[in-house]
Design an enzyme around this catalytic site. Structure first.
Site, PDB file in Angstrom:
ATOM      1  N   HIS A  17       0.690  -1.104   0.321  1.00 17.12           N
ATOM      2  CA  HIS A  17       0.205   0.142   0.460  1.00 17.12           C
ATOM      3  C   HIS A  17       0.855   0.947  -0.224  1.00 17.12           C
ATOM      4  O   HIS A  17       0.493   2.351  -0.462  1.00 17.12           O
ATOM      5  CB  HIS A  17      -0.874  -0.149   1.507  1.00 17.12           C
ATOM      6  CG  HIS A  17      -2.012  -1.265   0.879  1.00 17.12           C
ATOM      7  ND1 HIS A  17      -1.876  -1.578   2.764  1.00 17.12           N
ATOM      8  CD2 HIS A  17      -2.757  -1.343   0.824  1.00 17.12           C
ATOM      9  CE1 HIS A  17      -2.636  -3.019   2.213  1.00 17.12           C
ATOM     10  NE2 HIS A  17      -3.532  -2.746   0.774  1.00 17.12           N
ATOM     11  N   ARG A  91      -2.470  -5.958  -8.280  1.00 14.91           N
ATOM     12  CA  ARG A  91      -0.619  -6.512  -7.651  1.00 14.91           C
ATOM     13  C   ARG A  91      -0.603  -7.773  -8.786  1.00 14.91           C
ATOM     14  O   ARG A  91       0.282  -8.475  -9.045  1.00 14.91           O
ATOM     15  CB  ARG A  91      -1.556  -7.707  -6.304  1.00 14.91           C
ATOM     16  CG  ARG A  91      -0.413  -6.388  -4.482  1.00 14.91           C
ATOM     17  CD  ARG A  91      -1.337  -7.169  -4.306  1.00 14.91           C
ATOM     18  NE  ARG A  91      -2.194  -7.651  -4.104  1.00 14.91           N
ATOM     19  CZ  ARG A  91      -2.854  -7.830  -3.035  1.00 14.91           C
ATOM     20  NH1 ARG A  91      -3.375  -7.807  -1.902  1.00 14.91           N
ATOM     21  NH2 ARG A  91      -4.662  -8.336  -3.292  1.00 14.91           N
ATOM     22  N   SER A 128      -3.258  -8.364   3.020  1.00 18.01           N
ATOM     23  CA  SER A 128      -3.331  -8.018   3.982  1.00 18.01           C
ATOM     24  C   SER A 128      -4.005  -9.058   4.875  1.00 18.01           C
ATOM     25  O   SER A 128      -3.887  -9.438   6.892  1.00 18.01           O
ATOM     26  CB  SER A 128      -4.640  -6.747   4.583  1.00 18.01           C
ATOM     27  OG  SER A 128      -4.103  -5.700   4.500  1.00 18.01           O
TER      28      SER A 128
END
Ligand code: PNS
Length: 162
Positions: A17, A91, A128
């Site tokens: 991020h 990604r 995450s």
């Protein structure tokens, strides 16, 4: 004045991020990073205020960046901050399908375009969800998150929240 709006769950905020935010600061006059609820995801690890605090500490070196944490529609935030564009990191191809759908919905709702920044390969595996899992079982995630997030994860799981 160009303003990028970078939304996400950021539960927690990680180095992938951070890379996207840093690269967006090179393209836009200012950047607003918005921690939001993703109703598609199960219960959050950190509440929105905790996420905002960690993100503020992690991005204190970026003077053109501000942070909001709100439980509302993204397009409402875009209107509020007068965003020129929504910016998201990609990604892998697997991210693209849901990101495309959200980009199209947000454009229909508000007219605001979404732009994508491809993450560098060194960050493309960081998620995450995986960080929560590794940290929960005592693994070391310090290479993947800014120091304030590492501290918060250690504290969270020291408390025995398995
Ligand atoms: O990091 P994520 O989970 O991929 O981010 C998704 C997020 C939080 C940006 C998305 O769920 C969102 O925009 N939530 C706010 C509510 C909203 O506007 N939903 C409509 C999306 S088209």
């Amino acid at each position: 004045m160009t303003i990028a709006l970078i939304p996400g769950s950021f539960d927690p905020f990680h180095n992938g991020h951070l890379e996207v935010v840093e690269r967006a600061t090179l393209q836009f006059d200012s950047v607003v990073v918005a921690a939001l609820r993703n109703p598609q995801k199960s219960e959050a690890l950190f509440d929105l205020d905790q996420r905002r605090e960690m993100m503020a500490e992690s991005m204190a070196h970026l003077p053109t960046v501000s942070i909001v944490a709100v439980s509302t529609l993204l397009v409402e935030v875009a209107k509020e901050v007068n965003a020129s564009a929504i910016v998201k990191g990609l990604r892998a191809v697997s991210d693209f399908e849901s990101e495309l759908q959200m980009a199209q919905m947000n454009r229909q709702l508000s007219g605001v375009e979404t732009m994508f920044i491809p993450s560098s390969s060194s960050h493309s595996f960081i998620a995450s969800r995986l960080l929560r899992e590794v940290a929960r079982y005592g693994g070391d995630v310090s290479a993947f998150v800014p120091p304030p997030v590492d501290r918060a994860l250690r504290k969270k799981f020291e408390e025995g929240t398995l």
